[in-house]
Motif scaffolding. Sequence first.
Motif, mmCIF file in Angstrom:
data_model
loop_
_atom_site.group_PDB
_atom_site.id
_atom_site.type_symbol
_atom_site.label_atom_id
_atom_site.label_comp_id
_atom_site.label_asym_id
_atom_site.label_seq_id
_atom_site.Cartn_x
_atom_site.Cartn_y
_atom_site.Cartn_z
ATOM 1 N N UNK A 71 0.757 -1.135 0.005
ATOM 2 C CA UNK A 71 0.072 -0.113 -0.105
ATOM 3 C C UNK A 71 0.885 1.290 -0.012
ATOM 4 N N UNK A 72 1.994 1.397 0.849
ATOM 5 C CA UNK A 72 3.128 2.427 0.795
ATOM 6 C C UNK A 72 3.475 2.594 -0.803
ATOM 7 N N UNK A 73 3.838 1.500 -1.235
ATOM 8 C CA UNK A 73 4.447 1.472 -2.639
ATOM 9 C C UNK A 73 3.216 2.178 -3.712
ATOM 10 N N UNK A 74 2.149 1.799 -3.711
ATOM 11 C CA UNK A 74 1.036 2.083 -4.362
ATOM 12 C C UNK A 74 0.480 3.334 -4.203
ATOM 13 N N UNK A 75 0.734 3.865 -2.864
ATOM 14 C CA UNK A 75 0.253 5.245 -2.260
ATOM 15 C C UNK A 75 -1.363 5.086 -2.137
ATOM 16 N N UNK A 76 -1.698 3.904 -1.658
ATOM 17 C CA UNK A 76 -3.097 3.964 -1.293
ATOM 18 C C UNK A 76 -3.410 3.444 -0.013
ATOM 19 N N UNK A 77 -4.603 3.384 0.737
ATOM 20 C CA UNK A 77 -4.811 2.877 1.921
ATOM 21 C C UNK A 77 -4.607 1.183 1.788
ATOM 22 N N UNK A 78 -4.083 0.859 2.860
ATOM 23 C CA UNK A 78 -3.978 -0.654 2.812
ATOM 24 C C UNK A 78 -5.049 -1.646 2.624
ATOM 25 N N UNK A 79 -6.201 -0.828 3.224
ATOM 26 C CA UNK A 79 -7.851 -1.719 2.811
ATOM 27 C C UNK A 79 -7.656 -1.987 1.312
ATOM 28 N N UNK A 80 -7.289 -0.995 0.417
ATOM 29 C CA UNK A 80 -7.501 -1.332 -0.748
ATOM 30 C C UNK A 80 -6.969 -2.298 -1.490
ATOM 31 N N UNK A 81 -5.702 -2.374 -0.956
ATOM 32 C CA UNK A 81 -4.738 -3.571 -1.525
ATOM 33 C C UNK A 81 -5.422 -5.110 -0.696
ATOM 34 N N UNK A 82 -5.800 -4.866 0.298
ATOM 35 C CA UNK A 82 -6.464 -5.966 0.871
ATOM 36 C C UNK A 82 -7.666 -6.479 0.200
ATOM 37 N N UNK A 83 -8.603 -5.473 -0.146
ATOM 38 C CA UNK A 83 -9.835 -5.843 -0.942
ATOM 39 C C UNK A 83 -9.376 -6.166 -2.039
ATOM 40 N N UNK A 84 -8.654 -5.911 -3.020
ATOM 41 C CA UNK A 84 -8.362 -6.401 -4.346
ATOM 42 C C UNK A 84 -7.816 -7.846 -4.095
ATOM 43 N N UNK A 85 -7.066 -8.285 -3.113
ATOM 44 C CA UNK A 85 -6.404 -9.660 -3.170
ATOM 45 C C UNK A 85 -7.815 -10.449 -2.638
ATOM 46 N N UNK A 86 -8.749 -9.817 -1.653
ATOM 47 C CA UNK A 86 -9.999 -10.578 -1.237
ATOM 48 C C UNK A 86 -10.555 -10.961 -2.568
ATOM 49 N N UNK A 87 -10.898 -9.946 -3.140
ATOM 50 C CA UNK A 87 -11.618 -10.124 -4.468
ATOM 51 C C UNK A 87 -11.203 -11.136 -5.651
ATOM 52 N N UNK A 88 -9.571 -10.893 -5.855
ATOM 53 C CA UNK A 88 -8.915 -11.898 -6.717
ATOM 54 C C UNK A 88 -8.964 -13.025 -6.259
ATOM 55 N N UNK A 89 -8.444 -13.607 -5.144
ATOM 56 C CA UNK A 89 -8.253 -14.816 -4.948
ATOM 57 C C UNK A 89 -8.822 -15.391 -3.575
ATOM 58 N N UNK A 97 -7.033 -19.195 -12.159
ATOM 59 C CA UNK A 97 -8.226 -19.055 -12.654
ATOM 60 C C UNK A 97 -8.465 -19.703 -13.888
ATOM 61 N N UNK A 98 -9.630 -19.964 -14.587
ATOM 62 C CA UNK A 98 -9.671 -20.741 -15.879
ATOM 63 C C UNK A 98 -9.115 -19.893 -16.876
ATOM 64 N N UNK A 99 -8.902 -18.695 -16.972
ATOM 65 C CA UNK A 99 -8.356 -17.903 -17.833
ATOM 66 C C UNK A 99 -6.757 -17.836 -17.677
ATOM 67 N N UNK A 100 -6.123 -18.411 -16.650
ATOM 68 C CA UNK A 100 -4.829 -18.499 -16.501
ATOM 69 C C UNK A 100 -4.181 -17.523 -15.444
ATOM 70 N N UNK A 101 -4.941 -16.539 -14.795
ATOM 71 C CA UNK A 101 -4.454 -15.879 -13.644
ATOM 72 C C UNK A 101 -4.111 -16.510 -12.601
ATOM 73 N N UNK A 102 -2.778 -16.206 -12.115
ATOM 74 C CA UNK A 102 -2.200 -17.203 -11.043
ATOM 75 C C UNK A 102 -1.884 -16.237 -9.844
ATOM 76 N N UNK A 103 -2.074 -17.133 -8.637
ATOM 77 C CA UNK A 103 -1.675 -16.753 -7.469
ATOM 78 C C UNK A 103 -2.327 -15.740 -6.547
ATOM 79 N N UNK A 104 -1.909 -15.488 -5.497
ATOM 80 C CA UNK A 104 -2.731 -14.600 -4.509
ATOM 81 C C UNK A 104 -3.336 -13.488 -5.062
#
Length: 365
Positions: A71-89, A97-104
């Motif tokens: 989050x510090x690298x991205x200059x966003x609130x940590x909750x945004x990074x957490x929500x992205x990971x939650x949503x993605x994986x 994923x069936x389309x080849x996206x990988x990892x957390x």
Amino acid sequence: MRRLFSTLATLLAACIAVILGLAVVAALLFTTRPGDKADTDEGQPDLISCSPGAGAGNIPEEYRELVFAAARTAEVDPSIIAAQIDSESSWNPTAVSPKGAKGIAQFLDDTWAEQGEGGDVMNPNDAIPALGRYMKWIKTYLSNNGFREADNMLELTLAGYNAGIGNVTHAGGIPNNAETRNYIKKIPALAQTKYKDACLPLNQDDIEFVRSRKWSSPLPGGRLTSGYGPRPCPTRNCNYDTLNHQGIDLSTGGGAKVLAPADMEVTYTSNNDYWARWYGTWILGQQMGGEQFVFEFHHCEHGSLKVTVGQKVSAGTPLCIEGNTGNSSGAHLHFQIGKPGTDPTQPTRRNTLDPRPILIAKKVL
């Protein structure tokens, strides 16, 4: 006549081939470069009701520091990074994923080749930092290509992450497709309702209401040295206050004026009460008009108070001098915002909001 029809048929086939070729080129340009996400978010709810107990504690402990650093690298609130990971994986480091996206963080191969820096996409220690770098890269690209003054940079960055920056630049903003428009609502909503302690919307459109009055930076020229939220125990004996940073720290190195961020009435000042051992010389103020926030300022230099209880001041009025009093390891300002309705004469420590998104929305941070 037969020869004429044959010539026309040949020309028609050539035209169709050209049109199909252009369609393929457009698809490659606007949907796959760079890092178009494989998974679809269509059909997901736009908003999620705020739930009691939401906060950074919902981030799995083994990934918490990685998320804060990303989050510090991205200059966003940590909750945004957490929500992205939650949503993605859903925090599954071995997800594919069936389309080849990988990892957390669900990177596609082409994006990982650009952002992975030679790491292992299935290793969260590599993938979560890469997510932070990728978000920062998207934001920088958009800032350098016509969106530097955009008020909704968070949404634009999320749109670039979801749809590809080609689609964002081509549309001149948020692409008009259901998946992306849902994604830019879903991530801030999930961030707020699951990974933040307070129900203050994070996405820029939802915090337009805080733009209504003039605001000032509480410490002009101050560098953000510590963010809001849970943090590791700095001593052997920790309690709620040491484990939860209820404001943000800003520092110029010492000696700078601390200013009223908005029109406010001074409701409390002290340098020798019970809280002074931690807060040093400190000030409380009730916002006049607007959202009715309660402002709190810690570690003022002793003898530097420029206001008194009951005094009404406008945004930008000097309150004290940035100091190193109380439980402080260096000259800085600890700035805290209490929720509307909080007692403006008592510490706001258990009723706070993250000041950073509010100050960003006010365009003073």
